[in-house]
Design an enzyme around this catalytic site. Structure first.
Site, PDB file in Angstrom:
ATOM      1  N   HIS A 191       5.447 -13.042   7.328  1.00  0.00           N
ATOM      2  CA  HIS A 191       5.658 -11.646   6.945  1.00  0.00           C
ATOM      3  C   HIS A 191       6.793 -11.568   5.933  1.00  0.00           C
ATOM      4  CE1 HIS A 191       6.132  -7.285   7.257  1.00  0.00           C
ATOM      5  NE2 HIS A 191       4.897  -7.313   7.699  1.00  0.00           N
ATOM      6  N   ASP A 203      -2.243  -8.802  11.974  1.00  0.00           N
ATOM      7  CA  ASP A 203      -3.631  -9.181  11.707  1.00  0.00           C
ATOM      8  C   ASP A 203      -4.119 -10.377  12.526  1.00  0.00           C
ATOM      9  OD1 ASP A 203      -3.950  -7.185   9.732  1.00  0.00           O
ATOM     10  OD2 ASP A 203      -2.782  -8.404   8.350  1.00  0.00           O
ATOM     11  N   ARG A 232       3.132  -5.444  17.190  1.00  0.00           N
ATOM     12  CA  ARG A 232       1.756  -4.929  17.163  1.00  0.00           C
ATOM     13  C   ARG A 232       0.792  -6.031  17.615  1.00  0.00           C
ATOM     14  NH1 ARG A 232       1.794  -3.079  11.042  1.00  0.00           N
ATOM     15  NH2 ARG A 232       2.644  -5.189  10.927  1.00  0.00           N
ATOM     16  N   SER A 241       0.825  -1.218   0.000  1.00  0.00           N
ATOM     17  CA  SER A 241       0.000   0.000   0.000  1.00  0.00           C
ATOM     18  C   SER A 241       0.857   1.265   0.000  1.00  0.00           C
ATOM     19  CB  SER A 241      -0.981   0.005   1.171  1.00  0.00           C
ATOM     20  OG  SER A 241      -0.337  -0.310   2.372  1.00  0.00           O
ATOM     21  N   HIS A 256      -2.189  -8.820   2.221  1.00  0.00           N
ATOM     22  CA  HIS A 256      -1.785  -7.571   2.898  1.00  0.00           C
ATOM     23  C   HIS A 256      -2.885  -7.228   3.917  1.00  0.00           C
ATOM     24  CE1 HIS A 256       0.244  -3.869   3.520  1.00  0.00           C
ATOM     25  NE2 HIS A 256      -0.101  -3.183   2.444  1.00  0.00           N
TER      26      HIS A 256
END
Ligand code: CMX
Length: 431
Positions: free
Chosen positions: A309, A364, A318, A233, A263
């Site tokens: 990843h 995620d 995160r 992105s 993504h």
């Protein structure tokens, strides 16, 4: 916007001088090599972009301007925006200024809602968001000023105007999409007394008597804000922006990339995978049951979403921050417990496949379980939340790119034949 403008004018002038000096003194020096596997492997590891907003060391994860993301988890997204742009955390006056700017600029043009109303009722929320961003292009300050002969050294100011206008409006647009797409009732007006993240939570209309969902939204918007410049992105947005397409074009383009399942859409896929396991096993599945399900997923040539990843080689900090939030607020929630069992099971399964370079969870893997707990159960919406946050980083990167005078992006390509010939001639191995 005086505080931010003055600060940026100084920071960017220094940055331009620094880049010029590096180019002048060292322009012809070699700083890397490219192996055939990188050419064939999605440019993995090739350094071709300059990005100062954040870095992602493979062994540590996201740092915003040198600060580990875990240390920023209690901050407001507005503070992170200032940090991304200037390299420093803001004082109270600067935060107040950004909040006032957002409140003053947040009115969404009514034609945006007309366009959303005209879209098919089953449109994906990401298609709705990106259409809304693109249809507002006629509002671009950058495009208007460019047309009337804006000098190059003012580009960043016009980009900042577009960035602030977009950030101010995105929560209202994103919340309206949620309420329309999932039949939650009429749009909810913004509350100017609330900060950016809390206001978004308020406009979504999630019942929040203890204010915990607002707290989660602030955390969510901080954790997803930026991730270097090489991800799909950010890279797409900066490529489009490098042609001096304004931020409405470039943000929409970047967010179209975020809508891919490898993504940003992985958060939607991840919750679906987790709930599939719960349905299959009738409640919170055991680690052994999840292990089997993960093995079946891979055998069916599917990916386990939320794991792996392109850059990271450790657990994503995160993910760690989200798990900390869940443990503090609802350790017994069944979806959250399943996510933790998945964490116990999946890395061991992925480690059995040497081609998978990173078996650890990414951002995620846990976020959906937290949203679900507060009633935001519509997984198809999750990438919109990610997008509102990532707009902080994408718009900040655009302001810096215009301020640093970065050129139009134009990497080179080769044919299969030429690649083979060059590889056969080369005697140097990477390493
Ligand atoms: N499950 C199954 N297979 C996986 C996997 C996973 N979670 N992660 C990687 N692999 C596979 C890849 O599909 C690839 O297979 P092929 O060689 O058959 O194509 C192989 O392992 C090597 O991949 P890699 O070098 O480890 O990882 P890449 O840099 O190619 O891809 C990513 C990275 C994120 C796309 C990949 O790990 C993946 O698909 N993960 C699941 C989707 C996901 O969670 N994406 C979100 C990432 C975070 C974000 O951008 O928001």
């Amino acid at each position: 916007m005086k505080i931010l403008n003055d600060k940026l004018a100084k920071v960017l002038a220094a940055k331009r001088d620094e880049l010029k000096a590096i180019g002048k003194e060292h322009g012809d020096k070699v700083v890397g090599q490219i192996a055939v596997e990188q050419v064939l492997g999605g440019a993995r590891g090739m350094v071709a972009l300059v990005c100062d907003t954040s870095t992602v060391p493979a062994d540590k994860g996201l740092h915003i301007r040198g600060i580990p993301i875990g240390e920023l988890a209690e901050r407001l997204p507005e503070e992170i925006y200032y940090l991304l742009l200037t390299g420093e955390l803001p004082d109270a006056a600067a935060v107040k200024e950004i909040n006032a700017e957002f409140a003053q600029r947040n009115k969404v043009p009514s034609y945006v809602f007309d366009v959303l109303d005209a879209m098919p009722a089953d449109s994906h929320p990401m298609a709705m968001l990106n259409t809304a961003v693109l249809v507002m292009q006629r509002e671009s300050v950058f495009a208007k000023r460019y047309e009337s002969g804006m000098p190059k050294d003012e580009y960043w100011q016009a980009a900042l105007e577009d960035g602030l206008n977009l950030l101010a409006r995105l929560p209202g647009i994103a919340a309206a999409i949620y309420r329309k797409r999932f039949k939650k009732g009429p749009r909810i007006e913004s509350n100017p007394k609330l900060d950016w993240g809390a206001n978004y939570a308020h406009m979504l209309g999630i019942d929040d008597p203890k204010g915990e969902f607002k707290q989660l939204m602030r955390l969510y918007l901080v954790l997803h804000c930026d991730h270097g410049a090489g991800n799909v992105s950010a890279c797409t947005a900066s490529t489009v922006g490098s042609a001096l397409s304004d931020l409405y074009y470039s943000l929409s383009a970047g967010l179209n990339g975020l809508a891919g399942p490898l993504h940003g859409l992985a958060n939607q896929e991840c919750l679906k995978w987790v709930t599939e396991t719960m349905e299959k096993f009738g409640g919170v599945p055991s680690v052994a049951q999840i292990t089997k399900y993960a093995e079946e997923t891979i055998a069916a040539k599917r990916v386990v979403p939320g794991y792996g990843h392109a850059v990271l080689r450790v657990e994503d900090p995160r993910f760690t921050a989200f798990v900390k939030f869940g443990k503090a607020h609802f350790p017994e929630d069944p979806v959250f417990k399943t996510v933790q069992n998945v964490y116990q099971a999946v890395p061991a399964v992925l480690k059995q496949h040497p081609k998978i370079k990173n078996p650890w969870p990414n951002v995620d893997a846990a976020s959906g379980s937290l949203l679900c707990h507060y009633g935001l159960t519509e997984a198809d919406y999750y990438t919109v939340l990610f997008s509102v946050s990532r707009a902080l980083g994408i718009t900040a990167q655009a302001v810096l790119a215009r301020g640093m005078g970065l050129p139009i992006f134009r990497p080179s390509d080769t044919t299969t034949k030429k690649l083979r010939e060059a590889a056969e001639k080369s005697t140097t191995k990477a390493g």
